[in-house]
Design an enzyme around this catalytic site. Sequence first.
Site, PDB file in Angstrom:
ATOM      1  N   GLU A 365      -5.709  -5.215  -4.722  1.00  0.00           N
ATOM      2  CA  GLU A 365      -6.009  -4.147  -4.292  1.00  0.00           C
ATOM      3  C   GLU A 365      -5.475  -3.528  -2.901  1.00  0.00           C
ATOM      4  O   GLU A 365      -6.408  -2.891  -2.287  1.00  0.00           O
ATOM      5  CB  GLU A 365      -6.796  -3.708  -4.635  1.00  0.00           C
ATOM      6  CG  GLU A 365      -7.162  -3.874  -6.326  1.00  0.00           C
ATOM      7  CD  GLU A 365      -8.504  -3.162  -7.031  1.00  0.00           C
ATOM      8  OE1 GLU A 365      -9.018  -2.309  -6.358  1.00  0.00           O
ATOM      9  OE2 GLU A 365      -9.257  -3.516  -7.591  1.00  0.00           O
ATOM     10  N   SER A 368      -6.707  -7.311   3.130  1.00  0.00           N
ATOM     11  CA  SER A 368      -7.590  -7.352   4.326  1.00  0.00           C
ATOM     12  C   SER A 368      -6.672  -6.530   5.853  1.00  0.00           C
ATOM     13  O   SER A 368      -6.788  -5.506   6.331  1.00  0.00           O
ATOM     14  CB  SER A 368      -8.277  -8.581   5.187  1.00  0.00           C
ATOM     15  OG  SER A 368      -9.160  -8.828   4.028  1.00  0.00           O
TER      16      SER A 368
HETATM   17  C1  LIG Z   1      -4.957 -12.497  -9.519  1.00  0.00           C
HETATM   18  C2  LIG Z   1      -4.519 -11.430  -9.067  1.00  0.00           C
HETATM   19  C3  LIG Z   1      -4.923  -9.264  -9.736  1.00  0.00           C
HETATM   20  C4  LIG Z   1      -3.665  -8.584  -9.612  1.00  0.00           C
HETATM   21  N1  LIG Z   1      -4.283  -7.417 -10.570  1.00  0.00           N
HETATM   22  C5  LIG Z   1      -3.198  -6.637 -10.147  1.00  0.00           C
HETATM   23  C6  LIG Z   1      -3.550  -5.238 -10.700  1.00  0.00           C
HETATM   24  O1  LIG Z   1      -3.771  -5.051 -11.509  1.00  0.00           O
HETATM   25  N2  LIG Z   1      -2.656  -3.859 -10.864  1.00  0.00           N
HETATM   26  C7  LIG Z   1      -1.306  -4.419  -9.370  1.00  0.00           C
HETATM   27  O2  LIG Z   1      -0.770  -3.542  -9.428  1.00  0.00           O
HETATM   28  N3  LIG Z   1      -1.288  -6.004  -8.424  1.00  0.00           N
HETATM   29  C8  LIG Z   1      -2.485  -6.866  -8.813  1.00  0.00           C
HETATM   30  N4  LIG Z   1      -2.516  -7.887  -8.312  1.00  0.00           N
HETATM   31  C9  LIG Z   1      -1.548  -8.068  -7.051  1.00  0.00           C
HETATM   32  C10 LIG Z   1      -2.334  -7.479  -5.243  1.00  0.00           C
HETATM   33  O3  LIG Z   1      -2.655  -6.585  -5.552  1.00  0.00           O
HETATM   34  C11 LIG Z   1      -0.637  -8.006  -4.491  1.00  0.00           C
HETATM   35  O4  LIG Z   1      -1.234  -9.556  -4.617  1.00  0.00           O
HETATM   36  C12 LIG Z   1      -1.610  -7.964  -2.842  1.00  0.00           C
HETATM   37  O5  LIG Z   1      -1.672  -6.486  -2.861  1.00  0.00           O
HETATM   38  C13 LIG Z   1      -0.877  -8.207  -2.123  1.00  0.00           C
HETATM   39  O6  LIG Z   1       0.894  -8.105  -2.428  1.00  0.00           O
HETATM   40  P1  LIG Z   1       1.611  -9.964  -2.918  1.00  0.00           P
HETATM   41  O7  LIG Z   1       1.343 -10.801  -3.219  1.00  0.00           O
HETATM   42  O8  LIG Z   1       3.274  -9.054  -2.681  1.00  0.00           O
HETATM   43  O9  LIG Z   1       1.526 -10.167  -0.412  1.00  0.00           O
HETATM   44  P2  LIG Z   1       2.373  -9.394  -0.047  1.00  0.00           P
HETATM   45  O10 LIG Z   1       2.926  -8.772  -0.030  1.00  0.00           O
HETATM   46  O11 LIG Z   1       3.780 -10.420   0.069  1.00  0.00           O
HETATM   47  O12 LIG Z   1       1.879  -9.980   1.263  1.00  0.00           O
HETATM   48  C14 LIG Z   1       1.820 -11.504   1.789  1.00  0.00           C
HETATM   49  C15 LIG Z   1       0.939 -11.745   3.252  1.00  0.00           C
HETATM   50  O13 LIG Z   1       2.237 -11.004   4.730  1.00  0.00           O
HETATM   51  C16 LIG Z   1       0.666  -9.346   4.892  1.00  0.00           C
HETATM   52  N5  LIG Z   1       1.561  -8.185   4.936  1.00  0.00           N
HETATM   53  C17 LIG Z   1       2.296  -7.456   4.426  1.00  0.00           C
HETATM   54  N6  LIG Z   1       3.171  -6.122   4.759  1.00  0.00           N
HETATM   55  C18 LIG Z   1       2.122  -6.143   5.807  1.00  0.00           C
HETATM   56  C19 LIG Z   1       2.080  -5.805   7.034  1.00  0.00           C
HETATM   57  N7  LIG Z   1       2.945  -4.511   7.511  1.00  0.00           N
HETATM   58  N8  LIG Z   1       1.647  -5.644   8.390  1.00  0.00           N
HETATM   59  C20 LIG Z   1       0.652  -7.065   8.701  1.00  0.00           C
HETATM   60  N9  LIG Z   1       0.546  -7.957   7.053  1.00  0.00           N
HETATM   61  C21 LIG Z   1       1.342  -7.685   6.588  1.00  0.00           C
HETATM   62  C22 LIG Z   1      -0.350  -9.305   3.749  1.00  0.00           C
HETATM   63  O14 LIG Z   1      -1.442  -8.571   4.679  1.00  0.00           O
HETATM   64  C23 LIG Z   1      -0.438 -11.034   3.526  1.00  0.00           C
HETATM   65  O15 LIG Z   1      -1.470 -12.069   4.257  1.00  0.00           O
HETATM   66  C24 LIG Z   1      -3.089  -8.631  -8.276  1.00  0.00           C
HETATM   67  C25 LIG Z   1      -2.968  -9.934  -7.756  1.00  0.00           C
HETATM   68  C26 LIG Z   1      -3.757 -11.492  -8.023  1.00  0.00           C
HETATM   69  C27 LIG Z   1      -3.649 -12.872  -7.256  1.00  0.00           C
END
Ligand SMILES: Cc1cc2nc3c(=O)[nH]c(=O)nc-3n(C[C@H](O)[C@H](O)[C@H](O)COP(=O)(O)OP(=O)(O)OC[C@H]3O[C@@H](n4cnc5c(N)ncnc54)[C@H](O)[C@@H]3O)c2cc1C
Length: 386
Positions: A365, A368
């Site tokens: 969601e 950080s």
């Molecule tokens: C168990 C689990 C349940 C989930 N349930 C749902 C759900 O029900 N529905 C749904 O839609 N999603 C769901 N999610 C997805 C979750 O919301 C995403 O994993 C999350 O938003 C991060 O996206 P990402 O994993 O693609 O990471 P990325 O966006 O690829 O981020 C990777 C890293 O880069 C950093 N980063 C990215 N952009 C920036 C920036 N502009 N500045 C600084 N740092 C940055 C991030 O903070 C992180 O540390 C779930 C995830 C998990 C693991």
Amino acid sequence: MDFELSSEQLSVRDLCRDFARNEIAPKAAGFDETGEFPYAIVAGMGKLGLFAMRFSESLGGAGGDFLSYCLAIEEIARADASCAITLAAAVSLGIAPFVEFGTAAQQERWLPALLSGEKLWAFGLTEPEAGSDAGGTQSRASRTGAEWVINGRKAFITNAGTNISAGVTMTAVTGGSEGHKQISCFAVERGTPGYTQGPKYRKLGWHASDTRELLFDDVRVPADNLVGEEGGGLRQFLRILEGGRVGMAALSVGVAQACLDASIEYSTQRRQFGQAIAGFQATQFKLADMATQIEMARLLTHKAAWLFDHGGKPGVYASMAKLHASEVATACAGQAVQIHGGYGFMEDLPVARYYRDVKINEIGEGTSEVQRILIARHLIKRFEGA
Ligand SMILES: Cc1cc2nc3c(=O)[nH]c(=O)nc-3n(C[C@H](O)[C@H](O)[C@H](O)COP(=O)(O)OP(=O)(O)OC[C@H]3O[C@@H](n4cnc5c(N)ncnc54)[C@H](O)[C@@H]3O)c2cc1C
């Protein structure tokens, strides 16, 4: 200013505390080990009215406030984070889009089974190539006559593949151009041809929570399944995530409190050098810091919930509560393992599970980092406007 909970809020908290202690806590380690989805617990939470509690009576809800909902999530999480996220995702992400943006027909069709907990609905925003950058959605929906045809993939979707999962509200691009995509939301029922789910992911924690990839291959839904206004999807989802983040903050407070509870109990029993380790100031300082941080996280969460209940817009406080509470929970889980020494590293005691379960709270969601971006943006905007 009044920090007292009302008698209704206290009874919700106590009811959920008893249910969590008696029905969830004894089974939590088993769920974690087998990854079995807790159907009976979901049914029990449904009977207690937890899926319906924060929604208005006119829609079939219980007319309770957001703060009571947070107290419920905290108590459930104190026993098991998987059960708590199953409830929180179903309520904040599954039901809320229909309540806030659904048509009367959509509400009549889907809400009764969701508010009773008989069925679960998922929220599909994240994609393999669009996580923090949710606007980078690549799934597409095109209008053909009275239908929308949807193609794409959603990653990491909670509550998507259980026996009682009924469907998903998902985002898809419906127009615009690269950089200015028009994104809309669609309700897609499970069982619609072309809508398939992947196997359960193997996760670090939240083992009993169901998380799947969803695939959409020429999935046809009636035009009536558009949720909210065409092109308003991203704004709607961001609004929904505000409530989700406050729920995640409450979940974090619950896990952090469980870490403190376990640490007090263990440290007053475990003896080294002829005395309980709670007698060492090094342990006492850890306990004192944990308790203080948890109270700060709880107050911030309650403030965000209070704002929900008084005007409906927690805004930046949703991000602050989620950011602070999730980081406090991770820190408390680390300290809890430390206080338990080698036994804390063993799966026989619950703190190992808390340690594995809690990390995701800093990611799901909105990470950080994303919360810090949102908070900083709010501060700079205020500065620019001054
Ligand atoms: C168990 C689990 C349940 C989930 N349930 C749902 C759900 O029900 N529905 C749904 O839609 N999603 C769901 N999610 C997805 C979750 O919301 C995403 O994993 C999350 O938003 C991060 O996206 P990402 O994993 O693609 O990471 P990325 O966006 O690829 O981020 C990777 C890293 O880069 C950093 N980063 C990215 N952009 C920036 C920036 N502009 N500045 C600084 N740092 C940055 C991030 O903070 C992180 O540390 C779930 C995830 C998990 C693991």
